[in-house]
Scaffold this motif. Structure first.
Motif, PDB file in Angstrom:
ATOM      1  N   UNK A  87       3.937 -10.741  14.290  1.00 31.36           N
ATOM      2  CA  UNK A  87       3.972 -11.293  12.931  1.00 31.36           C
ATOM      3  C   UNK A  87       3.425 -10.227  11.971  1.00 31.36           C
ATOM      4  N   UNK A  88       4.243  -9.760  11.019  1.00 29.77           N
ATOM      5  CA  UNK A  88       3.827  -8.619  10.189  1.00 29.77           C
ATOM      6  C   UNK A  88       3.008  -8.987   8.957  1.00 29.77           C
ATOM      7  N   UNK A  89       2.760 -10.269   8.739  1.00 29.04           N
ATOM      8  CA  UNK A  89       2.123 -10.668   7.485  1.00 29.04           C
ATOM      9  C   UNK A  89       0.678 -10.183   7.384  1.00 29.04           C
ATOM     10  N   UNK A  90       0.311  -9.514   6.287  1.00 31.05           N
ATOM     11  CA  UNK A  90      -1.114  -9.287   6.046  1.00 31.05           C
ATOM     12  C   UNK A  90      -1.747 -10.596   5.603  1.00 31.05           C
ATOM     13  N   UNK A  91      -3.029 -10.712   5.797  1.00 31.31           N
ATOM     14  CA  UNK A  91      -3.733 -11.946   5.465  1.00 31.31           C
ATOM     15  C   UNK A  91      -3.940 -12.027   3.955  1.00 31.31           C
ATOM     16  N   UNK A  92      -3.566 -13.170   3.384  1.00 29.34           N
ATOM     17  CA  UNK A  92      -3.632 -13.361   1.929  1.00 29.34           C
ATOM     18  C   UNK A  92      -4.975 -13.922   1.477  1.00 29.34           C
ATOM     19  N   UNK A  93      -5.598 -14.775   2.296  1.00 22.15           N
ATOM     20  CA  UNK A  93      -6.899 -15.346   1.941  1.00 22.15           C
ATOM     21  C   UNK A  93      -7.774 -15.456   3.176  1.00 22.15           C
ATOM     22  N   UNK A  94      -9.071 -15.291   2.972  1.00 23.96           N
ATOM     23  CA  UNK A  94     -10.079 -15.542   4.009  1.00 23.96           C
ATOM     24  C   UNK A  94     -11.151 -16.410   3.374  1.00 23.96           C
ATOM     25  N   UNK A  95     -11.509 -17.492   4.055  1.00 21.32           N
ATOM     26  CA  UNK A  95     -12.538 -18.403   3.544  1.00 21.32           C
ATOM     27  C   UNK A  95     -13.543 -18.646   4.653  1.00 21.32           C
ATOM     28  N   UNK A 122      -5.325  -6.793   5.422  1.00 23.92           N
ATOM     29  CA  UNK A 122      -5.531  -7.688   4.301  1.00 23.92           C
ATOM     30  C   UNK A 122      -4.573  -7.318   3.180  1.00 23.92           C
ATOM     31  N   UNK A 123      -3.983  -8.326   2.539  1.00 28.82           N
ATOM     32  CA  UNK A 123      -3.135  -8.067   1.382  1.00 28.82           C
ATOM     33  C   UNK A 123      -3.954  -7.355   0.304  1.00 28.82           C
ATOM     34  N   UNK A 124      -3.273  -6.557  -0.511  1.00 31.86           N
ATOM     35  CA  UNK A 124      -3.978  -5.802  -1.547  1.00 31.86           C
ATOM     36  C   UNK A 124      -4.789  -6.715  -2.465  1.00 31.86           C
ATOM     37  N   UNK A 125      -4.260  -7.914  -2.719  1.00 31.29           N
ATOM     38  CA  UNK A 125      -4.948  -8.855  -3.598  1.00 31.29           C
ATOM     39  C   UNK A 125      -5.584  -9.994  -2.818  1.00 31.29           C
ATOM     40  N   UNK A 126      -6.009  -9.718  -1.592  1.00 32.43           N
ATOM     41  CA  UNK A 126      -6.569 -10.763  -0.730  1.00 32.43           C
ATOM     42  C   UNK A 126      -7.810 -11.394  -1.364  1.00 32.43           C
ATOM     43  N   UNK A 127      -7.833 -12.715  -1.374  1.00 32.58           N
ATOM     44  CA  UNK A 127      -9.009 -13.456  -1.827  1.00 32.58           C
ATOM     45  C   UNK A 127      -9.924 -13.675  -0.631  1.00 32.58           C
TER      46      UNK A 127
END
Length: 410
Positions: A87-95, A122-127
């Motif tokens: 799965x190539x998706x970078x992570x968009x959010x971490x909580x 991590x996505x460039x704009x990862x929260x």
């Protein structure tokens, strides 16, 4: 994380997902929830899967200790990489939630985030958010988090009144959450949330207004305000049953909600979910929006819940059992369910209707459409968006959101 796990089918020992779970995954954002199950003391209203040192003593031994928790949770992040394959998706959010995540050293939270960065990117704009108890952080701690990649922090304020905090068994002093906002800003956090709870036994309108004024005056860009729910099995429920404190009142909750909307709107906050307000689109909690919009997230930690491509699963509750499973090379999953198309339709209505954008009328069946038409006539749904094919709650509809949803899912 709730303390009671649902029923479900057994989880495969390797955590493998059904083949269809990752179909079209690239069209959905991916988030991570990291559960830290430790608390210094147990709040009287809390029903989450958390443990104090006393509760863990003799129950799980070293495996349940928070000293090696970051390394244990990192093993589940590595398991997630194996399960999700290429799965190539970078992570968009971490909580990071709890419990009280900030009972761990800041370096431990940074280590857990680093494991996600290493395994997934991590996505460039990862929260990247952590919850925090106001008494468990200081400027140096917050600076270390910010330097380590965290860019959002959520403080549990609950109330500005000491006697209300005492009923909730909260240990921080009034004024400390507001000071934490200033400390977080100084550390470089652009996004800060304060959590409030209204309807506590013994709380007056003046008490709640004081809490709102204090929260607004602190200047966070996000405020969450939740009605107190008295959960069975909690210390607060036992106190109410013994007649020590009065039961909460739905009418009081409604009045306090209206006070909240009025105060926050006047101060420049806009609601975007029934219990959440932000000063701008950028100030919204993107991680929670993953939940509300049915995206994908991996929940790591004892009792944590996950959802990927219509498959929901949950981990074993106890920290010792959780660590043992990972130490044995097995998934800590306790059970799972594969959602049907009807399950997913209903969940979309349940969750999306709570959002300011509402839900598409195309999700509704004939009975639900009839109910929606009536809700418009009754002033519970906004007639403007309705004519454009969306069901959006009015202010009165937000007060009765649960009842509106029940009608629309038919």
């Amino acid at each position: 994380m709730p303390s009671v796990l649902p029923d479900g089918e057994p989880m495969p020992e390797d955590g493998a997902l059904p083949p269809d779970a990752l179909r079209n995954a690239g069209e959905r954002p991916l988030g991570f929830y990291l559960h830290v199950p430790y608390c210094a003391t147990r709040c009287g209203y809390c029903d989450f899967n958390t443990y104090t040192a006393t509760e863990l003593r003799g129950s799980g031994g070293a495996l349940a200790s928070r000293d090696n928790y970051a390394a244990t949770l990192t093993e589940e992040v590595r398991l997630a990489r194996k399960v999700l394959g290429d799965d190539p998706r970078p992570v968009r959010t971490v909580f990071v939630g709890g419990g009280t995540p900030t009972l761990l050293p800041a370096a431990d939270l940074v280590t857990m985030l680093g494991a996600i960065r290493e395994e997934f990117g991590l996505a460039d704009d990862c929260e990247v958010t952590t919850e925090a108890n106001p008494e468990s952080v200081n400027p140096a701690y917050l600076a270390e988090l910010r330097e380590g990649g965290f860019n959002r922090v959520s403080f549990g304020m609950q109330s500005a009144r000491q006697h209300v905090l005492r009923i909730l068994d909260r240990t921080h002093t009034p004024g400390r959450p507001e000071a934490c906002v200033a400390e977080a800003r100084a550390a470089g956090f652009d996004h800060v949330n304060l959590d409030l709870i209204y309807g506590t036994p013994g709380e007056s309108d003046a008490d709640w207004q004081a809490s709102l004024d204090a929260a607004i005056g602190a200047g966070p860009d996000h405020v969450s305000a939740y009605a107190l729910i008295v959960e069975e099995g909690t210390q607060l429920a036992r106190r109410i049953r013994r007649g020590e404190v009065p039961m909460t009142d739905d009418d009081v909750h409604a009045d306090r909600y209206l006070m909240t909307e009025r105060a926050l709107a006047t101060a420049g906050y806009s609601w975007y979910e029934v219990s959440n307000w932000a000063t701008s689109r950028a100030g919204r909690c993107l991680h929670n929006e993953l939940y509300w919009r049915g995206a994908d997230w991996w929940g790591a930690g004892p009792g944590a819940h996950s959802h990927v491509g219509g498959v929901r699963w949950w981990n074993v509750k106890h920290p010792g059992a959780y660590a043992q499973a990972l130490g044995d090379g097995k998934s800590p999953g306790a059970g799972r369910e594969v959602l049907s198309d009807e399950d997913r339709r209903v969940e979309r209505i349940l969750l999306e209707l709570r959002l300011v954008e509402g839900c598409e009328l195309s999700l509704l069946k004939p009975a639900g459409l009839a109910a929606a038409e009536k809700a418009v006539r009754d002033g519970l749904l906004d007639d403007g968006p309705y004519t454009e094919g969306r069901a959006v709650l009015t202010l009165r509809g937000r007060l009765l959101a649960d009842a509106v949803v029940r009608d629309l899912v038919d």
